[in-house]
Design a protein around this motif. Sequence first.
Motif, short mmCIF file in Angstrom:
data_model
loop_
_atom_site.label_atom_id
_atom_site.label_comp_id
_atom_site.label_asym_id
_atom_site.label_seq_id
_atom_site.Cartn_x
_atom_site.Cartn_y
_atom_site.Cartn_z
N ASP A 63 0.84 -1.19 0.00
CA ASP A 63 0.00 0.00 0.00
C ASP A 63 0.88 1.25 0.00
O ASP A 63 1.73 1.37 -0.86
CB ASP A 63 -0.99 -0.02 1.17
CG ASP A 63 -1.98 -1.19 1.07
OD1 ASP A 63 -2.39 -1.52 -0.06
OD2 ASP A 63 -2.32 -1.76 2.12
N LYS A 64 0.70 2.13 0.98
CA LYS A 64 1.47 3.38 1.02
C LYS A 64 2.75 3.26 1.84
O LYS A 64 3.39 4.24 2.12
CB LYS A 64 0.61 4.51 1.59
CG LYS A 64 -0.52 4.92 0.68
CD LYS A 64 -1.10 6.27 1.03
CE LYS A 64 -1.90 6.28 2.28
NZ LYS A 64 -2.59 7.56 2.51
N GLU A 88 7.86 12.59 -2.35
CA GLU A 88 6.82 11.56 -2.19
C GLU A 88 6.84 10.92 -0.81
O GLU A 88 5.84 10.38 -0.37
CB GLU A 88 7.02 10.43 -3.23
CG GLU A 88 6.98 10.88 -4.66
CD GLU A 88 8.36 11.20 -5.24
OE1 GLU A 88 8.49 11.20 -6.46
OE2 GLU A 88 9.30 11.45 -4.48
N SER A 135 0.99 8.35 -1.38
CA SER A 135 -0.09 7.63 -2.06
C SER A 135 0.41 6.26 -2.51
O SER A 135 1.62 6.03 -2.57
CB SER A 135 -0.58 8.42 -3.29
OG SER A 135 0.37 8.36 -4.33
N ASN A 136 -0.51 5.38 -2.85
CA ASN A 136 -0.14 4.05 -3.33
C ASN A 136 0.67 4.15 -4.61
O ASN A 136 1.65 3.42 -4.79
CB ASN A 136 -1.39 3.19 -3.57
CG ASN A 136 -2.09 2.81 -2.28
OD1 ASN A 136 -1.57 2.99 -1.19
ND2 ASN A 136 -3.30 2.30 -2.42
N GLU A 137 0.26 5.05 -5.51
CA GLU A 137 0.97 5.23 -6.77
C GLU A 137 2.40 5.72 -6.53
O GLU A 137 3.34 5.27 -7.19
CB GLU A 137 0.23 6.21 -7.69
CG GLU A 137 -1.14 5.74 -8.13
CD GLU A 137 -2.22 5.89 -7.05
OE1 GLU A 137 -2.08 6.73 -6.12
OE2 GLU A 137 -3.22 5.16 -7.13
N MET A 138 2.54 6.65 -5.62
CA MET A 138 3.87 7.17 -5.29
C MET A 138 4.75 6.10 -4.67
O MET A 138 5.95 6.07 -4.88
CB MET A 138 3.77 8.39 -4.37
CG MET A 138 3.25 9.63 -5.02
SD MET A 138 3.17 10.97 -3.81
CE MET A 138 2.57 12.29 -4.83
N VAL A 197 4.73 2.93 -5.38
CA VAL A 197 5.24 2.12 -6.49
C VAL A 197 6.42 2.85 -7.15
O VAL A 197 7.45 2.25 -7.47
CB VAL A 197 4.12 1.83 -7.51
CG1 VAL A 197 4.66 1.19 -8.78
CG2 VAL A 197 3.05 0.95 -6.88
N GLU A 198 6.27 4.16 -7.34
CA GLU A 198 7.34 4.96 -7.95
C GLU A 198 8.60 4.99 -7.09
O GLU A 198 9.71 4.93 -7.61
CB GLU A 198 6.85 6.38 -8.23
CG GLU A 198 5.91 6.48 -9.41
CD GLU A 198 6.53 5.96 -10.70
OE1 GLU A 198 7.67 6.36 -11.04
OE2 GLU A 198 5.88 5.13 -11.36
#
Length: 150
Positions: free
Chosen positions: A90-91, A116, A133-136, A138-139
């Motif tokens: 997740d985050k 991030e 965030s979840n997307e961040m 991953v990044e």
Amino acid sequence: MKIDRRSKILEIISRKEIETQEELAKELRGEGFHVTQATVSRDIKNLQLIKVLSATGRYKYVANKEESKDAISKLVTLLSHTIISVENIDKIVVVRTITAAASTAAEAIDQLDLAEIAGTIAGDNTIFMLVRSNEMAVEIVKKISELVGR
């Protein structure tokens, strides 16, 4: 607190033309930091800030780009020698390091000043990073993996 203050100094000088230590101290106080001119002076020395002539004809503090590149190179080398794995849940990004290296690696990650990342917590061989965030998350895993060659 010192790391937060120094990060804030770099942020301030990147968005404003700061000519004097007193101007910088005033800006820091406006951001909630209780500082003296002597503290600001030490931070400027430790951050190796330099003064350059701005487009407006005033001198301003800037980060020494060569020193910054060298410092980042050293941080990446440190991370590549200590990090074993990186994954996100997740985050949260979980970084596994060699024994007794998590604190040093977390400090290096903090010094990279990645927007991030909200914060890091280090144990003996594990770092937990809270990402915005979840997307961040991953990044961040991707960035760190690329930095350390994994």
